[in-house]
Write a protein that holds these residues in place. Structure first.
Motif, PDB file in Angstrom:
ATOM      1  N   TRP A   1     -24.162   8.193  52.458  1.00 41.86           N
ATOM      2  CA  TRP A   1     -24.329   7.023  52.138  1.00 41.86           C
ATOM      3  C   TRP A   1     -26.404   6.959  51.099  1.00 41.86           C
ATOM      4  O   TRP A   1     -26.193   7.048  50.041  1.00 41.86           O
ATOM      5  CB  TRP A   1     -24.785   5.366  53.008  1.00 41.86           C
ATOM      6  CG  TRP A   1     -23.550   5.179  53.675  1.00 41.86           C
ATOM      7  CD1 TRP A   1     -22.516   5.396  53.081  1.00 41.86           C
ATOM      8  CD2 TRP A   1     -23.854   4.065  53.959  1.00 41.86           C
ATOM      9  NE1 TRP A   1     -21.523   4.925  53.202  1.00 41.86           N
ATOM     10  CE2 TRP A   1     -21.892   3.954  54.328  1.00 41.86           C
ATOM     11  CE3 TRP A   1     -24.737   3.688  55.263  1.00 41.86           C
ATOM     12  CZ2 TRP A   1     -21.946   3.293  55.332  1.00 41.86           C
ATOM     13  CZ3 TRP A   1     -24.336   2.520  55.969  1.00 41.86           C
ATOM     14  CH2 TRP A   1     -22.615   2.659  56.119  1.00 41.86           C
ATOM     15  N   LYS A   2     -26.965   8.234  51.314  1.00 40.69           N
ATOM     16  CA  LYS A   2     -28.028   8.175  51.360  1.00 40.69           C
ATOM     17  C   LYS A   2     -27.955   8.502  50.140  1.00 40.69           C
ATOM     18  O   LYS A   2     -28.539   8.721  48.987  1.00 40.69           O
ATOM     19  CB  LYS A   2     -29.242   9.160  52.522  1.00 40.69           C
ATOM     20  CG  LYS A   2     -30.322   8.953  52.173  1.00 40.69           C
ATOM     21  CD  LYS A   2     -31.406  10.513  52.612  1.00 40.69           C
ATOM     22  CE  LYS A   2     -32.353  10.310  51.918  1.00 40.69           C
ATOM     23  NZ  LYS A   2     -33.376  10.696  53.743  1.00 40.69           N
ATOM     24  N   GLU A   3     -27.170  10.240  50.346  1.00 43.90           N
ATOM     25  CA  GLU A   3     -27.189  10.311  48.949  1.00 43.90           C
ATOM     26  C   GLU A   3     -26.846  10.602  47.333  1.00 43.90           C
ATOM     27  O   GLU A   3     -26.644  10.578  46.796  1.00 43.90           O
ATOM     28  CB  GLU A   3     -25.584  12.637  50.137  1.00 43.90           C
ATOM     29  CG  GLU A   3     -26.323  13.290  48.204  1.00 43.90           C
ATOM     30  CD  GLU A   3     -24.941  14.747  48.647  1.00 43.90           C
ATOM     31  OE1 GLU A   3     -25.378  15.791  48.242  1.00 43.90           O
ATOM     32  OE2 GLU A   3     -25.228  14.218  49.692  1.00 43.90           O
ATOM     33  N   LEU A   4     -24.980   9.574  48.201  1.00 46.18           N
ATOM     34  CA  LEU A   4     -25.337   8.852  46.963  1.00 46.18           C
ATOM     35  C   LEU A   4     -25.995   7.468  46.543  1.00 46.18           C
ATOM     36  O   LEU A   4     -26.121   7.555  45.445  1.00 46.18           O
ATOM     37  CB  LEU A   4     -23.783   7.485  47.512  1.00 46.18           C
ATOM     38  CG  LEU A   4     -22.028   8.643  47.870  1.00 46.18           C
ATOM     39  CD1 LEU A   4     -21.778   7.535  49.187  1.00 46.18           C
ATOM     40  CD2 LEU A   4     -21.576   8.804  46.634  1.00 46.18           C
ATOM     41  N   ARG A   5     -26.001   7.006  47.402  1.00 47.31           N
ATOM     42  CA  ARG A   5     -27.397   6.301  46.621  1.00 47.31           C
ATOM     43  C   ARG A   5     -28.685   7.304  46.140  1.00 47.31           C
ATOM     44  O   ARG A   5     -29.086   6.506  44.763  1.00 47.31           O
ATOM     45  CB  ARG A   5     -28.826   5.081  47.618  1.00 47.31           C
ATOM     46  CG  ARG A   5     -27.504   4.094  48.568  1.00 47.31           C
ATOM     47  CD  ARG A   5     -28.710   3.426  49.413  1.00 47.31           C
ATOM     48  NE  ARG A   5     -28.184   2.060  49.835  1.00 47.31           N
ATOM     49  CZ  ARG A   5     -28.318   1.175  50.599  1.00 47.31           C
ATOM     50  NH1 ARG A   5     -29.820   1.606  51.336  1.00 47.31           N
ATOM     51  NH2 ARG A   5     -27.938   0.472  50.596  1.00 47.31           N
ATOM     52  N   SER A   6     -28.542   8.246  46.284  1.00 44.61           N
ATOM     53  CA  SER A   6     -29.652   9.060  45.269  1.00 44.61           C
ATOM     54  C   SER A   6     -29.412   9.644  43.663  1.00 44.61           C
ATOM     55  O   SER A   6     -30.000   9.816  43.152  1.00 44.61           O
ATOM     56  CB  SER A   6     -30.061  10.359  46.256  1.00 44.61           C
ATOM     57  OG  SER A   6     -28.624  11.272  46.133  1.00 44.61           O
ATOM     58  N   VAL A   7     -28.022   9.226  43.777  1.00 37.55           N
ATOM     59  CA  VAL A   7     -27.529   9.911  42.431  1.00 37.55           C
ATOM     60  C   VAL A   7     -26.497   8.859  41.588  1.00 37.55           C
ATOM     61  O   VAL A   7     -25.906   8.995  40.223  1.00 37.55           O
ATOM     62  CB  VAL A   7     -26.383  11.179  42.526  1.00 37.55           C
ATOM     63  CG1 VAL A   7     -27.296  12.062  43.555  1.00 37.55           C
ATOM     64  CG2 VAL A   7     -25.334  10.627  43.910  1.00 37.55           C
ATOM     65  N   LEU A   8     -26.048   7.901  42.283  1.00 35.17           N
ATOM     66  CA  LEU A   8     -25.610   6.598  41.844  1.00 35.17           C
ATOM     67  C   LEU A   8     -26.122   6.215  40.408  1.00 35.17           C
ATOM     68  O   LEU A   8     -27.717   6.377  40.899  1.00 35.17           O
ATOM     69  CB  LEU A   8     -24.972   5.451  42.523  1.00 35.17           C
ATOM     70  CG  LEU A   8     -23.983   6.163  43.448  1.00 35.17           C
ATOM     71  CD1 LEU A   8     -23.599   4.519  44.833  1.00 35.17           C
ATOM     72  CD2 LEU A   8     -22.796   5.906  42.733  1.00 35.17           C
ATOM     73  N   PRO A   9     -26.206   5.243  39.195  1.00 37.75           N
ATOM     74  CA  PRO A   9     -27.111   4.945  38.907  1.00 37.75           C
ATOM     75  C   PRO A   9     -27.087   3.291  39.398  1.00 37.75           C
ATOM     76  O   PRO A   9     -27.198   3.219  40.574  1.00 37.75           O
ATOM     77  CB  PRO A   9     -26.014   3.779  37.653  1.00 37.75           C
ATOM     78  CG  PRO A   9     -25.116   5.237  37.620  1.00 37.75           C
ATOM     79  CD  PRO A   9     -24.773   5.628  39.501  1.00 37.75           C
ATOM     80  N   THR A  10     -28.921   3.050  39.329  1.00 36.43           N
ATOM     81  CA  THR A  10     -30.072   2.383  40.242  1.00 36.43           C
ATOM     82  C   THR A  10     -29.154   0.825  39.983  1.00 36.43           C
ATOM     83  O   THR A  10     -29.430   0.372  41.046  1.00 36.43           O
ATOM     84  CB  THR A  10     -30.757   2.357  39.101  1.00 36.43           C
ATOM     85  OG1 THR A  10     -31.119   2.322  38.322  1.00 36.43           O
ATOM     86  CG2 THR A  10     -31.583   3.460  39.669  1.00 36.43           C
ATOM     87  N   THR A  11     -28.447   0.419  38.804  1.00 34.11           N
ATOM     88  CA  THR A  11     -27.499  -0.630  38.708  1.00 34.11           C
ATOM     89  C   THR A  11     -25.887  -0.748  39.647  1.00 34.11           C
ATOM     90  O   THR A  11     -25.413  -2.038  39.216  1.00 34.11           O
ATOM     91  CB  THR A  11     -27.442  -0.590  37.353  1.00 34.11           C
ATOM     92  OG1 THR A  11     -26.796   0.138  36.471  1.00 34.11           O
ATOM     93  CG2 THR A  11     -28.501  -1.379  36.198  1.00 34.11           C
ATOM     94  N   THR A  12     -26.213   0.185  40.203  1.00 32.81           N
ATOM     95  CA  THR A  12     -24.676   0.229  40.946  1.00 32.81           C
ATOM     96  C   THR A  12     -24.479  -0.376  42.527  1.00 32.81           C
ATOM     97  O   THR A  12     -25.839   0.934  43.233  1.00 32.81           O
ATOM     98  CB  THR A  12     -23.933   1.395  40.272  1.00 32.81           C
ATOM     99  OG1 THR A  12     -23.276   2.159  39.283  1.00 32.81           O
ATOM    100  CG2 THR A  12     -22.361   1.544  41.232  1.00 32.81           C
ATOM    101  N   GLU A  13     -24.035  -0.903  43.300  1.00 30.35           N
ATOM    102  CA  GLU A  13     -24.181  -1.612  44.180  1.00 30.35           C
ATOM    103  C   GLU A  13     -23.633  -0.721  45.460  1.00 30.35           C
ATOM    104  O   GLU A  13     -22.292  -0.329  45.070  1.00 30.35           O
ATOM    105  CB  GLU A  13     -24.063  -2.461  44.379  1.00 30.35           C
ATOM    106  CG  GLU A  13     -24.023  -3.167  45.724  1.00 30.35           C
ATOM    107  CD  GLU A  13     -24.255  -4.538  46.201  1.00 30.35           C
ATOM    108  OE1 GLU A  13     -23.371  -5.035  47.467  1.00 30.35           O
ATOM    109  OE2 GLU A  13     -23.801  -5.386  44.760  1.00 30.35           O
TER     110      GLU A  13
END
Length: 173
Positions: free
Chosen positions: A129-141
């Motif tokens: 989850w941490k890695e995904l949050r770091s690369v997902l667009p900031t507007t994507t939940e």
């Protein structure tokens, strides 16, 4: 409610939609033709995934780009409906492919999810989850996922994932 019905024709889909009463349902699609079908019918949340490749396998990057153009153009391509109010969700695959897929996801997607297979403990899943949050667009939940067949998937139990997701401030499961 997630629409869990086998739809093989536009007529089948129209019949299913006419019986739906909840306005917060989600329908999964594989390609642009299915995307047009469900958005023209007024589906509020459209999830893109390729179940032929696995339960949470992503569609192609090209499909994501075409959907991005469809939404960004306010419909475009001779569509019948303005799609600017459609919420988009993307399956990113399992742990082994999710981060690479997340890096390619257009910012028009509101939600993204990755399968927790082989994330057998808190450390494994939170690292994903941490890695995904770091690369997902900031507007994507980021949306948490659990499997009923969690033992087969070498994943954590669904209630453990739900609790962990709540601790992480996730709003959707």
């Amino acid at each position: 409610m997630e629409v869990n019905a086998i739809v093989t024709t536009a007529h089948d889909f129209e019949g299913l939609m006419s019986s739906a009463t909840d306005e917060t349902y989600l329908v999964s699609v594989r390609d642009l033709d299915e995307f047009d079908l469900v958005t023209n019918a007024g589906v509020p949340i459209v999830d893109l995934k390729d179940p032929f490749m696995g339960p949470l396998s992503p569609t192609s990057e090209k499909t994501w780009e075409l959907v991005d153009k469809r939404v960004g153009a306010g419909g475009g391509f001779g569509s019948k409906k303005d799609r600017s109010d459609v919420f988009l969700s993307a399956a990113l695959g399992e742990r082994d492919q999710a981060v690479a897929a997340a890096k390619l996801l257009p910012s028009c997607f509101h939600f993204a999810k990755a399968g927790p297979s082989d994330c057998f403990d808190i450390c494994e899943l939170t690292a994903l989850w941490k890695e995904l949050r770091s690369v997902l667009p900031t507007t994507t939940e980021l949306v948490a996922v659990a499997y009923a067949d969690w033992q087969f998937a070498n994943a954590m139990q669904p209630m453990e994932i739900l609790r962990l997701a709540a601790d992480w401030g996730m709003q959707r499961f």
